[in-house]
Scaffold this motif. Structure first.
Motif, PDB file in Angstrom:
ATOM      1  N   LEU A 147      -3.342  20.347   0.971  1.00 47.61           N
ATOM      2  CA  LEU A 147      -2.549  19.393   1.735  1.00 47.61           C
ATOM      3  C   LEU A 147      -3.136  17.984   1.632  1.00 47.61           C
ATOM      4  O   LEU A 147      -2.399  17.006   1.464  1.00 47.61           O
ATOM      5  N   ILE A 148      -4.457  17.888   1.721  1.00 43.41           N
ATOM      6  CA  ILE A 148      -5.103  16.574   1.642  1.00 43.41           C
ATOM      7  C   ILE A 148      -4.921  15.969   0.257  1.00 43.41           C
ATOM      8  O   ILE A 148      -4.574  14.791   0.102  1.00 43.41           O
ATOM      9  N   LEU A 149      -5.137  16.792  -0.784  1.00 44.99           N
ATOM     10  CA  LEU A 149      -4.959  16.295  -2.145  1.00 44.99           C
ATOM     11  C   LEU A 149      -3.513  15.896  -2.412  1.00 44.99           C
ATOM     12  O   LEU A 149      -3.245  14.873  -3.061  1.00 44.99           O
ATOM     13  N   GLY A 150      -2.584  16.700  -1.936  1.00 49.33           N
ATOM     14  CA  GLY A 150      -1.176  16.380  -2.127  1.00 49.33           C
ATOM     15  C   GLY A 150      -0.780  15.080  -1.460  1.00 49.33           C
ATOM     16  O   GLY A 150       0.045  14.327  -1.984  1.00 49.33           O
ATOM     17  N   PHE A 151      -1.373  14.800  -0.315  1.00 45.94           N
ATOM     18  CA  PHE A 151      -1.075  13.546   0.378  1.00 45.94           C
ATOM     19  C   PHE A 151      -1.705  12.345  -0.321  1.00 45.94           C
ATOM     20  O   PHE A 151      -1.107  11.259  -0.386  1.00 45.94           O
ATOM     21  N   LEU A 152      -2.906  12.520  -0.878  1.00 47.09           N
ATOM     22  CA  LEU A 152      -3.644  11.400  -1.456  1.00 47.09           C
ATOM     23  C   LEU A 152      -3.268  11.097  -2.909  1.00 47.09           C
ATOM     24  O   LEU A 152      -3.422   9.963  -3.358  1.00 47.09           O
ATOM     25  N   LEU A 153      -2.805  12.105  -3.654  1.00 45.85           N
ATOM     26  CA  LEU A 153      -2.556  11.912  -5.085  1.00 45.85           C
ATOM     27  C   LEU A 153      -1.572  10.772  -5.397  1.00 45.85           C
ATOM     28  O   LEU A 153      -1.793  10.031  -6.368  1.00 45.85           O
ATOM     29  N   PRO A 154      -0.473  10.598  -4.655  1.00 47.35           N
ATOM     30  CA  PRO A 154       0.416   9.470  -4.981  1.00 47.35           C
ATOM     31  C   PRO A 154      -0.283   8.121  -4.912  1.00 47.35           C
ATOM     32  O   PRO A 154       0.169   7.155  -5.545  1.00 47.35           O
ATOM     33  N   PHE A 155      -1.358   8.034  -4.137  1.00 50.43           N
ATOM     34  CA  PHE A 155      -2.121   6.795  -4.055  1.00 50.43           C
ATOM     35  C   PHE A 155      -3.244   6.755  -5.089  1.00 50.43           C
ATOM     36  O   PHE A 155      -3.568   5.686  -5.624  1.00 50.43           O
ATOM     37  N   ILE A 156      -3.837   7.930  -5.369  1.00 45.19           N
ATOM     38  CA  ILE A 156      -4.988   7.978  -6.267  1.00 45.19           C
ATOM     39  C   ILE A 156      -4.574   7.791  -7.723  1.00 45.19           C
ATOM     40  O   ILE A 156      -5.249   7.095  -8.489  1.00 45.19           O
ATOM     41  N   ILE A 157      -3.471   8.426  -8.138  1.00 45.29           N
ATOM     42  CA  ILE A 157      -3.072   8.389  -9.544  1.00 45.29           C
ATOM     43  C   ILE A 157      -2.838   6.964 -10.046  1.00 45.29           C
ATOM     44  O   ILE A 157      -3.401   6.570 -11.083  1.00 45.29           O
ATOM     45  N   PRO A 158      -2.041   6.128  -9.360  1.00 45.97           N
ATOM     46  CA  PRO A 158      -1.872   4.755  -9.869  1.00 45.97           C
ATOM     47  C   PRO A 158      -3.179   3.971  -9.898  1.00 45.97           C
ATOM     48  O   PRO A 158      -3.430   3.197 -10.837  1.00 45.97           O
ATOM     49  N   ALA A 159      -4.023   4.162  -8.868  1.00 47.68           N
ATOM     50  CA  ALA A 159      -5.301   3.447  -8.842  1.00 47.68           C
ATOM     51  C   ALA A 159      -6.196   3.882  -9.990  1.00 47.68           C
ATOM     52  O   ALA A 159      -6.856   3.052 -10.624  1.00 47.68           O
ATOM     53  N   THR A 188      12.608   1.909  -9.548  1.00 46.66           N
ATOM     54  CA  THR A 188      13.752   2.804  -9.337  1.00 46.66           C
ATOM     55  C   THR A 188      13.385   4.249  -9.624  1.00 46.66           C
ATOM     56  O   THR A 188      13.724   5.153  -8.852  1.00 46.66           O
ATOM     57  N   ALA A 189      12.685   4.494 -10.741  1.00 43.62           N
ATOM     58  CA  ALA A 189      12.277   5.856 -11.083  1.00 43.62           C
ATOM     59  C   ALA A 189      11.353   6.433 -10.025  1.00 43.62           C
ATOM     60  O   ALA A 189      11.462   7.612  -9.656  1.00 43.62           O
ATOM     61  N   ALA A 190      10.451   5.615  -9.510  1.00 40.81           N
ATOM     62  CA  ALA A 190       9.537   6.083  -8.460  1.00 40.81           C
ATOM     63  C   ALA A 190      10.293   6.437  -7.187  1.00 40.81           C
ATOM     64  O   ALA A 190       9.996   7.434  -6.522  1.00 40.81           O
ATOM     65  N   GLY A 191      11.303   5.627  -6.853  1.00 40.84           N
ATOM     66  CA  GLY A 191      12.086   5.917  -5.654  1.00 40.84           C
ATOM     67  C   GLY A 191      12.862   7.218  -5.765  1.00 40.84           C
ATOM     68  O   GLY A 191      12.878   8.030  -4.829  1.00 40.84           O
ATOM     69  N   LEU A 234       2.160   0.856  -5.314  1.00 39.07           N
ATOM     70  CA  LEU A 234       1.013   1.108  -6.187  1.00 39.07           C
ATOM     71  C   LEU A 234       1.459   1.438  -7.607  1.00 39.07           C
ATOM     72  O   LEU A 234       0.785   1.067  -8.572  1.00 39.07           O
ATOM     73  N   MET A 235       2.592   2.152  -7.742  1.00 35.61           N
ATOM     74  CA  MET A 235       3.114   2.428  -9.081  1.00 35.61           C
ATOM     75  C   MET A 235       3.501   1.129  -9.794  1.00 35.61           C
ATOM     76  O   MET A 235       3.261   0.969 -10.996  1.00 35.61           O
ATOM     77  N   VAL A 236       4.081   0.190  -9.059  1.00 38.93           N
ATOM     78  CA  VAL A 236       4.461  -1.086  -9.658  1.00 38.93           C
ATOM     79  C   VAL A 236       3.216  -1.896 -10.025  1.00 38.93           C
ATOM     80  O   VAL A 236       3.158  -2.519 -11.093  1.00 38.93           O
ATOM     81  N   LEU A 237       2.215  -1.871  -9.147  1.00 38.40           N
ATOM     82  CA  LEU A 237       0.985  -2.615  -9.426  1.00 38.40           C
ATOM     83  C   LEU A 237       0.206  -2.022 -10.589  1.00 38.40           C
ATOM     84  O   LEU A 237      -0.682  -2.689 -11.142  1.00 38.40           O
ATOM     85  N   MET A 238       0.508  -0.787 -10.954  1.00 39.57           N
ATOM     86  CA  MET A 238      -0.164  -0.154 -12.085  1.00 39.57           C
ATOM     87  C   MET A 238       0.237  -0.808 -13.402  1.00 39.57           C
ATOM     88  O   MET A 238      -0.484  -0.727 -14.396  1.00 39.57           O
ATOM     89  N   LEU A 239       1.379  -1.474 -13.420  1.00 42.02           N
ATOM     90  CA  LEU A 239       1.873  -2.104 -14.643  1.00 42.02           C
ATOM     91  C   LEU A 239       1.024  -3.315 -15.009  1.00 42.02           C
ATOM     92  O   LEU A 239       0.382  -3.927 -14.142  1.00 42.02           O
ATOM     93  N   PRO A 240       1.012  -3.681 -16.288  1.00 40.68           N
ATOM     94  CA  PRO A 240       0.285  -4.893 -16.689  1.00 40.68           C
ATOM     95  C   PRO A 240       0.845  -6.132 -15.998  1.00 40.68           C
ATOM     96  O   PRO A 240       2.010  -6.170 -15.585  1.00 40.68           O
ATOM     97  N   TYR A 271       0.803  -1.222   0.000  1.00 36.70           N
ATOM     98  CA  TYR A 271       0.000   0.000   0.000  1.00 36.70           C
ATOM     99  C   TYR A 271       0.842   1.282   0.000  1.00 36.70           C
ATOM    100  O   TYR A 271       0.309   2.370   0.191  1.00 36.70           O
ATOM    101  N   SER A 272       2.141   1.169  -0.201  1.00 40.21           N
ATOM    102  CA  SER A 272       2.967   2.365  -0.333  1.00 40.21           C
ATOM    103  C   SER A 272       2.806   2.934  -1.739  1.00 40.21           C
ATOM    104  O   SER A 272       2.388   2.230  -2.666  1.00 40.21           O
TER     105      SER A 272
END
Length: 276
Positions: free
Chosen positions: A200-212, A139-142, A120-126, A115-116
């Protein structure tokens, strides 16, 4: 007048360099991609020059309150440059590219837990993505996540040390926040604080929302292909930069609200002393 034009030209040139960096560093860039990049770079340069050469505000916020936009630009450029060097390292590895890639791999392995944002970025891949692509995205995400966090830390430290955005000339809300209408109704401090919390709320949630969101949209439309270096660089950069930019904007708006409230309190105190 001359200094304003020179500053606007310098910023326009820097925008061209930023947008052109992946095309200049990555070998084998297609001619069509080069033309698109050139068109986007010219449009960004014209917009930047018009914004900073004009005496009246338009869209760019905190234009006269450095180093807000400078930190954002440096963070964006460092992120794009780092990812471009890593992508270039696949065919022309250099010491710097290997160092950045090693840092990104170690960092991504550290924060790649369930859930990091990186997971989530990795799970976004096919599901049939090869291990090389998964490693590149991780690596790019890190790297991009590290740059975004450092940019936020630098801004907070400078804000505290330099008492940002206070200056000898004062802080002009109209010039530095052209998209915020102080006469729209309601108390300006309450509105600034509310907008700050939303950012602040959007900035915190976007890294999780975008991949989903991308994962859900891939069931309806063709998913983006992160195997293409240019797509990987700009997608991961946007994924890390937009949330950091929103958080930085939220912190800045909260700071402005605090300054206005402090000014009101001093004004009321001075009036009370005069009446006494």
């Amino acid at each position: 007048m001359v200094s304003r034009i020179a500053g606007a030209v310098l910023r326009a040139v820097l925008m061209v360099v930023l947008i052109s960096t992946p095309s200049m560093l990555l070998p084998g860039t297609h001619s069509d991609t080069t033309q698109i990049v050139a068109l986007v770079a010219i449009a960004a340069a014209v917009f930047t020059f018009a914004e900073y050469n004009s005496a009246y505000p338009s869209l760019v916020e905190f234009r006269d309150a450095p180093p807000f936009n400078r930190i954002r630009f440096v963070a964006l450029f460092v992120c794009v440059l780092s990812l471009s060097l890593i992508a270039r390292g696949g065919t022309d590895a250099s010491t710097l590219a290997r160092f950045i890639e090693a840092v990104g791999q170690n960092l991504s392995e550290t924060i790649d837990f369930p859930y990091s944002p990186v997971r989530l970025m990795v799970l976004m891949l096919p599901q049939d993505a090869d291990l090389g692509l998964i490693s590149s995205v991780r690596t790019a995400a890190g790297v991009s996540y590290l740059v975004s966090v450092l940019s936020l830390a630098v801004f907070v430290v400078l804000m505290r040390v330099n008492n940002w955005p206070s200056s000898k000339s004062g802080f002009n809300v109209w010039v530095n926040m052209p998209t915020f209408d102080p006469t729209a109704g309601g108390d300006i401090v309450d509105r600034l604080q509310r907008d700050s919390q939303v950012n602040l709320i959007l900035g915190f949630l976007l890294p999780f929302i975008i991949p989903a969101a991308v994962k859900l949209a891939s069931d309806v439309i063709d998913p983006i292909s992160l195997s293409e270096p240019h797509t990987l660089i700009w997608t991961v950069t946007a994924w890390a930069f937009l949330p950091a930019s929103l958080i930085m904007r939220g912190i800045a708006m909260g700071r402005v609200a605090q300054l206005i409230e402090d000014k009101r309190r001093r004004t009321v105190s001075d009036q009370s002393l005069q009446l006494a």
